[in-house]
Design an enzyme around this catalytic site. Structure first.
Site, short mmCIF file in Angstrom:
data_model
loop_
_atom_site.label_atom_id
_atom_site.label_comp_id
_atom_site.label_asym_id
_atom_site.label_seq_id
_atom_site.Cartn_x
_atom_site.Cartn_y
_atom_site.Cartn_z
N SER A 47 33.12 -12.61 -15.42
CA SER A 47 32.39 -12.33 -16.65
C SER A 47 32.19 -13.61 -17.46
CB SER A 47 33.13 -11.24 -17.44
OG SER A 47 32.32 -10.69 -18.44
N ASP A 159 29.47 -6.64 -13.83
CA ASP A 159 30.63 -7.39 -14.29
C ASP A 159 31.80 -7.34 -13.29
OD1 ASP A 159 32.97 -8.24 -15.84
OD2 ASP A 159 31.71 -7.94 -17.61
#
Length: 259
Positions: A47, A159
Site C-alpha cells: 500500500s 491493496d
C-alpha cells in the site's frame, strides 16, 4: 535474531507496511536508518509503503520524499471514478510517481524493489517485481471499494494489505537474510465514525489487524511508530507522523545497539 553485524555479508531487506496517510512515518524511518548507516539491499512495500518504497528504491533522497509527503493531499492521488468497481480512481498517484521518477520499470531500480498486491478475484497475494512500477504501486495502494481495482497482467488487483500488511515474504523472496519491518498499525485505536469514509477506514483497520498481521517474531528489527492519534485519511499531520516514525526507528535501533 539479535544484533546486526555490519561486517557480515547478510543482505538486508526493508519491508514498509501499509496504512494510507500514516505512511508519512516511513519517511522518518528512512532518515533514522540512513543516520545509522544501515545498508538496504532490498525494499518491498504494501500500500502506501509501496509508494514510499518506490521513491526511495529509484534514487530519491529522504529530503525529497519528505517534501512530497508534506505537500500531499487527496486530490494529488485520486479523483472521482465513473466506475461500478470503486468510488475513486488512484490514477493520479501513478502520474505523481511518473512526474518525479519518469517512466520507470522494476529492472531499473537502484535498490531491488517489489510491491505487494491482492488479486480480488482469487484472494491470492501477488508480489509484483517486473514491469511498470507506477501501475504496480497503483495496484498496491488500491483500497477496495474506495478505489477501483487495477488491471495488471490479466489480474484484477487491489491493496496488498488484505494479505500482508508488512511485506516480509517479499523481501525474503528477494534474498534478504536480515529483515527490517515497519508496522504502521501496531498502536491503532478506533473512533466513532462520522461518515462513510470513517466507516470504511475502521472496517479496513479491524480486518487488517486480525487477518493480515505478520508474525513479528519472524522480523529481525521491528519498528512500530505510535500513530494512534492520527487518522489514516487526513494529511494535515504528516509532519508529526514523520517525527513519530523517526523516534520509533531510533528507539528500535538503540535497543539493538545499532544507532
Amino acid at each position: 535474531m539479535g544484533l546486526f553485524d555490519r561486517n557480515t555479508k547478510e543482505h538486508v531487506g526493508l519491508a514498509l507496511g501499509g496504512g494510507a496517510t500514516l505512511g508519512g512515518a516511513h519517511v522518518g524511518v528512512l532518515r533514522a536508518l540512513e543516520e545509522a548507516d544501515m545498508p538496504i539491499d532490498y525494499i518491498a512495500g504494501t500500500s502506501i509503503g509501496a509508494m514510499v518504497g518506490a521513491l526511495y528504491a529509484f534514487g530519491m533522497s529522504v529530503d525529497e520524499i519528505e517534501g512530497i509527503a508534506l505537500n500531499l493531499d487527496w486530490p494529488d492521488i485520486s479523483r472521482i471514478a465513473l466506475s461500478r468497481r470503486g468510488l475513486l480512481t488512484n490514477d493520479e498517484m501513478g502520474k505523481l510517481l511518473d512526474k518525479h521518477l519518469g517512466d520507470i520499470y522494476f529492472k531499473d531500480a537502484d535498490i531491488p524493489f517489489a510491491a505487494v498486491t491482492t488479486d480480488i478475484s482469487t484472494g491470492e497475494k501477488v508480489i509484483l517485481d517486473e514491469g511498470d512500477v507506477s501501475e504496480a504501486v497503483k495496484a498496491s495502494t488500491c483500497i477496495p471499494v474506495l478505489f477501483e481495482p487495477i488491471e495488471y497482467d490479466g489480474r484484477l488487483l487491489v491493496d496488498g494489505g488484505l494479505k500482508e500488511s508488512v511485506p516480509l515474504s517479499a523481501i525474503k523472496n528477494m534474498g534478504a537474510e536480515y529483515t527490517i519491518g515497519v508496522d504502521l498499525n501496531a498502536h491503532r485505536t478506533y473512533k466513532r465514525p462520522e461518515n462513510i469514509l470513517d466507516i470504511l477506514n475502521n472496517t479496513l483497520e479491524i480486518a487488517l489487524k486480525h487477518l493480515a498481521n505478520v508474525n513479528h517474531k519472524e522480523i529481525d528489527l521491528l519498528i512500530q511508530p505510535n500513530l494512534a492519534e492520527f487518522s489514516r485519511s487526513e494529511t494535515k499531520n504528516i509532519d508529526k507522523m514523520i517525527t513519530e516514525g523517526y523516534k520509533a526507528a531510533k528507539q528500535s535501533l538503540d535497543k539493538e545497539g545499532m544507532a
